[in-house]
Design a protein around this motif. Sequence first.
Motif, PDB file in Angstrom:
ATOM      1  N   ASP A  60       1.134  -1.041   0.093  1.00 59.43           N
ATOM      2  CA  ASP A  60       0.134   0.001  -0.357  1.00 59.43           C
ATOM      3  C   ASP A  60       0.893   1.723  -0.133  1.00 59.43           C
ATOM      4  O   ASP A  60       2.135   1.558   0.738  1.00 59.43           O
ATOM      5  CB  ASP A  60      -0.793  -0.049   0.975  1.00 59.43           C
ATOM      6  CG  ASP A  60      -1.911  -0.887   1.469  1.00 59.43           C
ATOM      7  OD1 ASP A  60      -2.372  -1.591   2.229  1.00 59.43           O
ATOM      8  OD2 ASP A  60      -2.258  -1.670  -0.140  1.00 59.43           O
ATOM      9  N   VAL A  61       0.373   2.283  -0.349  1.00 57.79           N
ATOM     10  CA  VAL A  61       1.341   3.177  -0.912  1.00 57.79           C
ATOM     11  C   VAL A  61       0.420   4.020  -1.166  1.00 57.79           C
ATOM     12  O   VAL A  61      -0.827   4.641  -1.142  1.00 57.79           O
ATOM     13  CB  VAL A  61       1.887   3.419  -2.307  1.00 57.79           C
ATOM     14  CG1 VAL A  61       2.781   3.110  -2.185  1.00 57.79           C
ATOM     15  CG2 VAL A  61       1.413   3.524  -3.177  1.00 57.79           C
ATOM     16  N   ALA A 117      -0.059   6.252  -6.022  1.00 62.55           N
ATOM     17  CA  ALA A 117       0.769   5.263  -6.754  1.00 62.55           C
ATOM     18  C   ALA A 117       0.594   5.997  -8.356  1.00 62.55           C
ATOM     19  O   ALA A 117      -0.601   6.843  -8.958  1.00 62.55           O
ATOM     20  CB  ALA A 117      -0.009   3.907  -7.409  1.00 62.55           C
ATOM     21  N   VAL A 147       0.609   5.799 -12.682  1.00 62.98           N
ATOM     22  CA  VAL A 147       0.900   5.082 -13.351  1.00 62.98           C
ATOM     23  C   VAL A 147       1.534   6.043 -14.946  1.00 62.98           C
ATOM     24  O   VAL A 147       0.773   6.585 -15.398  1.00 62.98           O
ATOM     25  CB  VAL A 147      -0.670   4.399 -14.067  1.00 62.98           C
ATOM     26  CG1 VAL A 147      -0.381   4.010 -15.328  1.00 62.98           C
ATOM     27  CG2 VAL A 147      -1.107   3.684 -12.672  1.00 62.98           C
ATOM     28  N   ARG A 204       5.065   5.685  -5.452  1.00 64.89           N
ATOM     29  CA  ARG A 204       5.467   4.969  -6.544  1.00 64.89           C
ATOM     30  C   ARG A 204       4.880   5.095  -7.647  1.00 64.89           C
ATOM     31  O   ARG A 204       3.943   5.420  -8.000  1.00 64.89           O
ATOM     32  CB  ARG A 204       5.719   3.235  -5.907  1.00 64.89           C
ATOM     33  CG  ARG A 204       5.979   2.798  -6.786  1.00 64.89           C
ATOM     34  CD  ARG A 204       6.065   1.361  -6.051  1.00 64.89           C
ATOM     35  NE  ARG A 204       6.857   1.075  -4.677  1.00 64.89           N
ATOM     36  CZ  ARG A 204       6.360   0.584  -3.500  1.00 64.89           C
ATOM     37  NH1 ARG A 204       5.111  -0.157  -3.897  1.00 64.89           N
ATOM     38  NH2 ARG A 204       6.968   0.875  -2.817  1.00 64.89           N
ATOM     39  N   TYR A 217       4.943   3.912 -11.979  1.00 68.24           N
ATOM     40  CA  TYR A 217       4.992   2.222 -12.199  1.00 68.24           C
ATOM     41  C   TYR A 217       5.452   2.876 -13.890  1.00 68.24           C
ATOM     42  O   TYR A 217       4.337   3.652 -15.010  1.00 68.24           O
ATOM     43  CB  TYR A 217       3.585   1.175 -12.419  1.00 68.24           C
ATOM     44  CG  TYR A 217       3.130   0.838 -10.908  1.00 68.24           C
ATOM     45  CD1 TYR A 217       4.185   0.286 -10.017  1.00 68.24           C
ATOM     46  CD2 TYR A 217       2.698   1.496  -9.173  1.00 68.24           C
ATOM     47  CE1 TYR A 217       3.895  -0.567  -8.907  1.00 68.24           C
ATOM     48  CE2 TYR A 217       2.404   1.272  -8.281  1.00 68.24           C
ATOM     49  CZ  TYR A 217       2.967   0.055  -7.942  1.00 68.24           C
ATOM     50  OH  TYR A 217       2.910  -0.019  -7.235  1.00 68.24           O
ATOM     51  N   VAL A 277       1.124  -1.780 -15.612  1.00 63.70           N
ATOM     52  CA  VAL A 277       0.072  -2.256 -14.351  1.00 63.70           C
ATOM     53  C   VAL A 277      -1.788  -1.652 -15.797  1.00 63.70           C
ATOM     54  O   VAL A 277      -1.225  -1.525 -16.697  1.00 63.70           O
ATOM     55  CB  VAL A 277      -0.734  -0.496 -14.831  1.00 63.70           C
ATOM     56  CG1 VAL A 277      -2.235  -0.403 -13.478  1.00 63.70           C
ATOM     57  CG2 VAL A 277       0.550  -0.257 -12.806  1.00 63.70           C
ATOM     58  N   LEU A 329      -5.015  -1.102  -8.482  1.00 62.63           N
ATOM     59  CA  LEU A 329      -3.695  -1.412  -9.176  1.00 62.63           C
ATOM     60  C   LEU A 329      -3.531  -2.929  -9.467  1.00 62.63           C
ATOM     61  O   LEU A 329      -3.441  -3.970  -8.455  1.00 62.63           O
ATOM     62  CB  LEU A 329      -2.828  -1.349  -9.239  1.00 62.63           C
ATOM     63  CG  LEU A 329      -2.777   1.060  -9.436  1.00 62.63           C
ATOM     64  CD1 LEU A 329      -2.552   1.864  -8.480  1.00 62.63           C
ATOM     65  CD2 LEU A 329      -1.700   1.217  -9.799  1.00 62.63           C
ATOM     66  N   THR A 349      -1.735  -5.559 -11.346  1.00 64.12           N
ATOM     67  CA  THR A 349      -0.595  -5.347 -12.085  1.00 64.12           C
ATOM     68  C   THR A 349       0.062  -7.287 -11.928  1.00 64.12           C
ATOM     69  O   THR A 349      -0.787  -7.959 -11.514  1.00 64.12           O
ATOM     70  CB  THR A 349       0.940  -4.776 -11.541  1.00 64.12           C
ATOM     71  OG1 THR A 349       1.372  -5.650 -10.452  1.00 64.12           O
ATOM     72  CG2 THR A 349       0.576  -3.711 -11.031  1.00 64.12           C
ATOM     73  N   VAL A 409      -1.969  -3.913  -6.073  1.00 61.14           N
ATOM     74  CA  VAL A 409      -1.538  -2.394  -5.073  1.00 61.14           C
ATOM     75  C   VAL A 409      -2.919  -1.682  -5.307  1.00 61.14           C
ATOM     76  O   VAL A 409      -3.516  -1.463  -5.697  1.00 61.14           O
ATOM     77  CB  VAL A 409      -0.079  -1.843  -6.526  1.00 61.14           C
ATOM     78  CG1 VAL A 409       0.181  -0.788  -4.810  1.00 61.14           C
ATOM     79  CG2 VAL A 409       0.711  -2.797  -6.117  1.00 61.14           C
ATOM     80  N   ALA A 432      -3.540   1.916  -3.459  1.00 66.31           N
ATOM     81  CA  ALA A 432      -3.340   3.198  -2.831  1.00 66.31           C
ATOM     82  C   ALA A 432      -4.461   4.832  -2.711  1.00 66.31           C
ATOM     83  O   ALA A 432      -5.617   3.777  -3.058  1.00 66.31           O
ATOM     84  CB  ALA A 432      -2.386   3.749  -4.092  1.00 66.31           C
ATOM     85  N   VAL A 437      -4.341   7.251  -7.395  1.00 65.78           N
ATOM     86  CA  VAL A 437      -3.758   6.646  -8.370  1.00 65.78           C
ATOM     87  C   VAL A 437      -4.214   8.134  -9.238  1.00 65.78           C
ATOM     88  O   VAL A 437      -5.080   8.884  -9.767  1.00 65.78           O
ATOM     89  CB  VAL A 437      -4.147   5.306  -8.967  1.00 65.78           C
ATOM     90  CG1 VAL A 437      -3.936   4.819 -10.003  1.00 65.78           C
ATOM     91  CG2 VAL A 437      -3.884   4.308  -8.013  1.00 65.78           C
TER      92      VAL A 437
END
Length: 432
Positions: A4-5, A8, A10, A31, A33, A217, A229, A231, A236, A238, A241
């Motif tokens: 978890d963040v 996220a 993309v 983070r 991706y 993603v 998300l 992947t 994931v 978040a 996003v």
Amino acid sequence: MTNDVDVAVVGAGIAGLTAARELSRAGLEVRVYEASERVAGRMASVRAGGSTIDTGAEQLSPRGYQATWELLGELGFRADDVPPIGHPIAIRRNGQVHNGFGSLRGLLTGAGMSVRARRDALRLRVPVDAERPERSSLGLTTVAELARRHHPEVRDYLLQPAASFCLWDVERSCAAVLLGMQRAVGDAANWRTYRDGMDAPCRRMAEQLDVVLGHPVREVVADRDRARLRTDAGEVTARQVLLCVPAPIAAELHANPPREEAEFLAASTFTSALKAAFPLQEPVQLPGRPYLLVTPRAEEDVLAGLVLDHVKHPGRVPAGRGLVTALPNHERTRELLGAPDAEVISQLAGAVRRYLPGVETGGAVVHRHPNALPEATPAALAALPRFRARPTGPVDYAGDWTTPRPYSEGAVRAAALAASRALSRLGSPLPV
């Protein structure tokens, strides 16, 4: 993987990295991706045979890029990191090269147009706000519709070649966006480029961020207060996003967008881009030493233009060598986008030799961007106000397509806005 963040992001183009940088500086866990193995997206550069080749964007302006220049200052870029190109843009007409395309001086001195056409072209200087082009007197008028109101040379040697710079179909794209962009960035004679490649600011930002490369993603689902998300490595979650990818990709990824977002995503179509970079045994020149030759559709059925990279920046190629990049027009791009590299190189090499007779064109490198630039269609411009007024949810967007500025400045501005919207929604980082 269920890491978890807070946020996220993309997409590791300039929009995604700028947004991630702003949110990281605010103390959030972010983070990024990225599906490919390198950052910068449509500003990517590759290094091959000692040359630096821009696969997408080519230059920026000292005008109309305020947010970009502020970002570069924060990243520690110096003046010599973004040097002036110092050479004009030329247009080809009746076998002659005419310098001054894209500049007021060129318009006054000819740049391939007759006196009557130049006088008519001055009528194009209508007030257009680059931030709100749909509010201009042009409304949703397409480039082709505007061209039909003017002298044929204005269409063939000004509007169509300018639109081809965006690889636009003049029947599909709005004139207000094109004229607003030109008014914002000013004289093309003052343009600059990044000394170490157009990806330089993205590479510098990525060094300071948590960026996961080669990690596509597959789907994003908005829940009430967060998003998920999917992947290849797992799910994931978040709190926020940000989809910082071209609109067609965002539309594929977002499983449940609200109506006003889905409408704008569907309307925000993109053009494709194709380039072939030809290394040369020696640096060739065109009359007047332009770094870019625009080839109008009225005179050329393959190319939209030629970039002489060794003129654009001599440090991009080994000493005593040259590099020429060929850009096919939008019709030929559609035909060649899925063709083998050998066929692309063969067709474009023949076109290059029409303008640079006798050059050796072996060892070319082909680059493709299926989603290169927003088309700025009337449908997209009409849906933009409702998209702008959308509430902030757990999934949001950033990119040049979310603003009416189809160039990197639009992406940087959109990233700053997306970061601000995310901070207003989240308020603070996750507790440790």
